[in-house]
Design a protein around this motif. Structure first.
Motif, mmCIF file in Angstrom:
data_model
loop_
_atom_site.group_PDB
_atom_site.id
_atom_site.type_symbol
_atom_site.label_atom_id
_atom_site.label_comp_id
_atom_site.label_asym_id
_atom_site.label_seq_id
_atom_site.Cartn_x
_atom_site.Cartn_y
_atom_site.Cartn_z
ATOM 1 N N GLU A 156 -35.278 -13.616 -37.948
ATOM 2 C CA GLU A 156 -36.719 -13.053 -37.336
ATOM 3 C C GLU A 156 -37.788 -13.906 -37.752
ATOM 4 O O GLU A 156 -38.922 -13.647 -37.110
ATOM 5 C CB GLU A 156 -36.700 -11.552 -38.002
ATOM 6 N N ASP A 157 -37.698 -14.957 -38.606
ATOM 7 C CA ASP A 157 -38.795 -15.719 -39.024
ATOM 8 C C ASP A 157 -38.688 -17.154 -38.524
ATOM 9 O O ASP A 157 -39.448 -18.074 -38.963
ATOM 10 C CB ASP A 157 -39.016 -15.704 -40.604
ATOM 11 N N LEU B 145 -46.376 -10.906 -27.643
ATOM 12 C CA LEU B 145 -44.973 -11.327 -27.488
ATOM 13 C C LEU B 145 -45.051 -12.929 -27.941
ATOM 14 O O LEU B 145 -44.376 -13.472 -28.836
ATOM 15 C CB LEU B 145 -44.299 -11.102 -26.279
ATOM 16 N N PHE C 179 -46.814 -13.541 -31.758
ATOM 17 C CA PHE C 179 -46.519 -13.209 -32.892
ATOM 18 C C PHE C 179 -44.910 -13.168 -32.715
ATOM 19 O O PHE C 179 -44.115 -12.948 -33.646
ATOM 20 C CB PHE C 179 -46.649 -11.470 -33.197
ATOM 21 N N ARG C 180 -44.080 -13.315 -31.620
ATOM 22 C CA ARG C 180 -42.664 -13.478 -31.612
ATOM 23 C C ARG C 180 -42.349 -14.469 -30.837
ATOM 24 O O ARG C 180 -41.111 -14.620 -30.628
ATOM 25 C CB ARG C 180 -42.103 -11.984 -31.148
ATOM 26 N N SER C 181 -42.930 -15.336 -30.580
ATOM 27 C CA SER C 181 -42.529 -16.664 -29.906
ATOM 28 C C SER C 181 -41.409 -17.403 -30.587
ATOM 29 O O SER C 181 -41.661 -17.622 -31.826
ATOM 30 C CB SER C 181 -43.834 -17.747 -29.885
ATOM 31 N N ARG D 294 -38.847 -16.472 -31.764
ATOM 32 C CA ARG D 294 -38.173 -15.320 -32.658
ATOM 33 C C ARG D 294 -37.551 -14.214 -32.093
ATOM 34 O O ARG D 294 -36.581 -13.870 -32.211
ATOM 35 C CB ARG D 294 -39.215 -15.137 -33.552
ATOM 36 N N LEU E 294 -38.037 -10.450 -29.979
ATOM 37 C CA LEU E 294 -38.688 -9.222 -30.242
ATOM 38 C C LEU E 294 -37.817 -8.508 -31.192
ATOM 39 O O LEU E 294 -36.461 -8.437 -30.689
ATOM 40 C CB LEU E 294 -38.902 -8.442 -29.126
ATOM 41 N N PHE E 295 -37.900 -7.769 -32.150
ATOM 42 C CA PHE E 295 -37.088 -7.027 -33.251
ATOM 43 C C PHE E 295 -36.908 -5.785 -32.744
ATOM 44 O O PHE E 295 -37.765 -5.126 -32.117
ATOM 45 C CB PHE E 295 -37.570 -7.278 -34.589
ATOM 46 N N ASP F 258 -39.346 -3.748 -33.937
ATOM 47 C CA ASP F 258 -40.770 -3.814 -33.226
ATOM 48 C C ASP F 258 -40.728 -2.591 -32.153
ATOM 49 O O ASP F 258 -41.842 -2.170 -31.917
ATOM 50 C CB ASP F 258 -40.891 -5.325 -32.552
ATOM 51 N N ASN G 48 -43.600 -8.561 -39.935
ATOM 52 C CA ASN G 48 -42.624 -7.788 -39.429
ATOM 53 C C ASN G 48 -42.100 -6.608 -40.622
ATOM 54 O O ASN G 48 -41.617 -5.814 -40.118
ATOM 55 C CB ASN G 48 -41.276 -8.361 -38.845
ATOM 56 N N TRP H 111 -46.138 -5.209 -25.264
ATOM 57 C CA TRP H 111 -46.044 -6.664 -25.830
ATOM 58 C C TRP H 111 -46.437 -7.826 -24.859
ATOM 59 O O TRP H 111 -46.826 -8.910 -25.340
ATOM 60 C CB TRP H 111 -44.518 -6.931 -26.621
#
Length: 409
Positions: A78-79, A99, A102-104, A106, A108-109, A112, A140, A374
């Motif tokens: 996730e990181d 998205l 912060f989640r490029s 990685r 979407l959790f 999230d 996160n 997102w």
């Protein structure tokens, strides 16, 4: 805590905090691969205007199935974005979305999705607010549903309990990773080993899942608390289980069980997607492209050794992804019956075991609404009037334009 009041029952606070313990645990657990107890350090089986959101109700089976999860001291998949250097590209509108920011690289959790459903505005604050953005913890896992980064007794107890449950069936083994390809490889090996344990022993825990949502065109990642094979021999559909610990020995009301239901339905949705696309249109190219992975890169020596110990023939990431796909081919869709367990933190006694049925249309709609936020298709919404009690223990309440002195919390 900003805006808190004695009018809010203490048990509600505990319930909301507990709802996010799994995410805190996911971050703490880091990248683990399951392996046999004999191997030191792997994870292995041991024997604005206010807008409210409306609530709507081959190689896969390895030679030794006992091999299981591996861990490392570095961040989880996730990181993984922090491991990848940012290339200079022409900025597009997509670059401004949450998205992408912060989640490029990685994905979407699942947490999230549940946090966004809790309160989109709080989710937005948590991502942008400098105090949280620069916090030593990862974004996160830096806040709970109450909006704060407090690591309460209840949260620590819940995290410890999840670790205990994991260690009942898995034993961690440390490995060294050197690249984002290695991080991805850890998750894939842990998934393969977890599935092998499930098929041979009927139970596995803390199973990482990385799945492509074809409907929304995004990658979603998570970690499933527990998966059981049904007792009936004729039933081959695994049962997904989520455990929530409770600081007080009380069962939350139905309205507070929504979070757990969403989480479990997301896991089934991701599991079924993997199974459905394993044979013909498995998205391996999308996997490499989105996470910016080199499929031809050789795995680190530790990872190659972990593969050997797990009975997996793979030296490159592409080999391991092929094994991941083959493992998914061996699986059946998850059971429509989902299990949510609430247990006491005091003595681990079960307070309630809730069984409910999967609703495919409902969860797809929840994910769609979440993705709209997102991907910048609309502004963040606020909680409904009946959920304004949430504002009573949100650390961003003083900055939220929706909160006024008229709020009764």
């Amino acid at each position: 805590m900003a805006g808190s009041s004695s009018k809010i029952p203490i048990e509600i606070i505990s319930d909301d905090e507990m709802a996010f313990i799994d995410a805190a645990f996911t971050s703490a657990a880091c990248s683990s691969v399951t392996t046999a107890a004999a191997v030191p350090a792997l994870h292995s089986p041991a024997s604005a205007p206010r807008v409210c959101r409306n609530s709507t109700s081959t190689q896969s089976v390895t030679a030794d199935s006992k091999k299981g999860p591996f861990t490392c001291s570095e961040p989880d998949i996730e990181d993984i974005g922090s491991f990848v250097s940012t290339s200079r590209k022409k900025k597009s509108r997509e670059d401004d979305t949450l998205l992408h920011q912060f989640r490029s690289k990685r994905g979407l959790f699942v947490t999230d999705i549940t946090k966004t459903e809790w309160c989109e505005k709080q989710m937005e604050f948590s991502l942008f607010f400098e105090e949280w953005k620069n916090h030593e913890a990862k974004p996160n896992s830096a806040f709970v549903y109450g909006g704060g980064s407090r690591k309460s007794k209840a949260m620590r107890a819940g995290k410890d309990r999840h670790t205990q449950l994991e260690q009942e069936v898995l034993e961690q083994v440390e490995v060294n990773v050197k690249s984002c390809e290695d991080f991805m490889a850890l998750k894939l090996v842990n998934f393969i080993n977890g599935v092998n344990q499930l098929l041979s022993e009927g139970l596995t825990r803390e199973l990482p899942i990385i799945s492509f949502d074809f409907a929304q065109g995004i990658w979603i990642v998570g970690k499933i608390d527990e998966i059981r094979m049904p007792n009936a021999e004729s039933d081959h559909n695994p049962v997904l289980v989520e455990t929530k610990t409770r600081y007080r020995d009380t069962v939350p009301p139905e309205s507070k069980k929504r979070n757990g239901r969403i989480q479990l339905m997301c896991y089934k949705y991701l599991w079924d997607s993997l199974v459905a696309h394993a044979d013909h249109d498995f998205p391996s190219k999308q996997l490499f492209d989105y996470f910016e992975l080199n499929p031809r890169r050789f795995l680190s020596k530790d990872l190659q050794r972990a593969c050997v110990d797990s009975g997996i023939k793979a030296s490159r990431l592409s080999d391991l992804v092929a094994c991941y796909q083959n493992t998914c081919k061996m699986l059946s869709p998850a059971n429509d019956r989902l299990v949510l367990i609430y247990e006491s933190q005091k003595d681990q006694s079960v307070l309630e075991e809730v069984e409910f049925m999967y609703d495919d249309g409902w969860i797809k709609n929840e994910i769609r609404i979440c993705v709209e936020f997102w991907t910048g298709q609309r502004e963040a919404s606020y909680v409904n009037e009946e959920d304004e009690w949430k504002c009573g223990f949100c650390d961003f309440v003083s900055k939220c334009p929706a909160c006024t002195d008229d709020f009764d919390f």
